[in-house]
Design an enzyme around this catalytic site. Sequence first.
Site, short mmCIF file in Angstrom:
data_model
loop_
_atom_site.label_atom_id
_atom_site.label_comp_id
_atom_site.label_asym_id
_atom_site.label_seq_id
_atom_site.Cartn_x
_atom_site.Cartn_y
_atom_site.Cartn_z
N HIS A 186 18.34 33.80 -4.14
CA HIS A 186 19.77 33.04 -3.12
C HIS A 186 19.65 32.01 -3.93
CE1 HIS A 186 21.59 33.72 0.52
NE2 HIS A 186 21.74 32.25 0.53
N GLU A 187 18.64 31.24 -3.54
CA GLU A 187 19.34 30.07 -4.58
C GLU A 187 19.57 29.63 -5.61
OE1 GLU A 187 20.11 27.85 -2.31
OE2 GLU A 187 18.77 28.85 -0.71
N HIS A 194 28.02 32.74 0.46
CA HIS A 194 27.57 33.75 1.26
C HIS A 194 28.27 35.02 1.10
CE1 HIS A 194 25.15 29.37 2.21
NE2 HIS A 194 24.41 30.95 1.37
N HIS A 196 23.42 30.98 -5.75
CA HIS A 196 24.29 30.30 -5.80
C HIS A 196 24.67 29.23 -6.89
CE1 HIS A 196 24.58 30.71 -1.55
NE2 HIS A 196 23.50 30.02 -1.21
N TYR A 208 24.07 36.38 5.14
CA TYR A 208 22.71 36.13 6.50
C TYR A 208 22.42 36.62 7.37
CZ TYR A 208 25.26 31.37 6.46
OH TYR A 208 25.73 30.17 5.62
ZN LIG Z 1 22.52 30.46 0.33
#
Ligand SMILES: [Zn+2]
Length: 325
Positions: free
Chosen positions: A170-171, A180, A174, A229
């Site tokens: 996930h990171e 998101h 980015h 999320y």
């Molecule tokens: Zn994030």
Amino acid sequence: MFLHILCSFCVIYTLALCVQTQSVEDEEAIDLSHLGSKLFQNPNFEFSKNLNADYPEEQGPYLQGDLLIPTGNAKNGMKSESYRWKNGEIPYVIRGRFSSTEMSLIQNAFNQYHKSTCLKFIPRRSAQSDYVAIDNSQSGCWSSVGRVGGEQVVNLQSPGCVTKIGTVIHELLHAVGFLHEQNREERDKFVSIINSNVRTGYEINFKKASPGETTGYGVGYDYGSVMHYSAKAFSKNGQPTINAKQTTKEQMGQREGFSKKDIEKINKMYKCKRPTAESDPSILTSSEAPSSESSFLSNIFQAIFPSSNMDEEEMIEEQNQLLRL
Ligand SMILES: [Zn+2]
């Protein structure tokens, strides 16, 4: 002899211009202006040391929990756009002191990218000015969005952010350039946000993009994205803040790895094409993969200046250090 050397430099200069021209064309910008000024902060060292390992990236005080471009880095300061990584190559250094288990998890996250996309995480060579520094010395899980120029940190606080492979993926995603999923402009067709359950002051984290500000690359909304999320993100009372409007078998907030649509979207953003590696047909290649001109130029430099092998040696040493950890 003099003419021969002069001619060699002419060829090198011409090829360098060609490579530079191609690189500029490859640098597709990523618009960050809609994220506003809260994207630019400095890490908060007062932040909780006890992260919930299920969704540590949702617990940060940063924009949307984990988006941060530190203002302390003057080179990166307050720019409202970032860029894709040239040729899909993302140089990295390991800055933090991670345990061997945590290092394995990070390496496995790289492997997932290499298996399913044409992106390549490669140990940084000294000549590479733009790179990711993977650190755990600061608080929380956070990353910049896209390539911002110079060193950019992906902070993975131990152990919270390096417990699940999906958190690392996930990171890194980015840093690749993705935002998101639930903030997409069309999200209201797919989820409803229960504002009455959102912690006071965190409502901004649910602001959706306006039409045209972001792109889904033609890939539909994805409840199962590793960039979505969880249902109770930023909840003040343990009740859901996000409800799915459509029936889905996907779990919002899963952190097990890429969804199919995540992979599809990455490969569209980076224009990944056919599988090439004969040894591993699952590895794709970018249509902007390292150019033959670049390799040829490198060969010429190495032929004229044999000492320029240093970069390669540094890279091997860096890899060895990584394996020794
Ligand atoms: Zn994030």
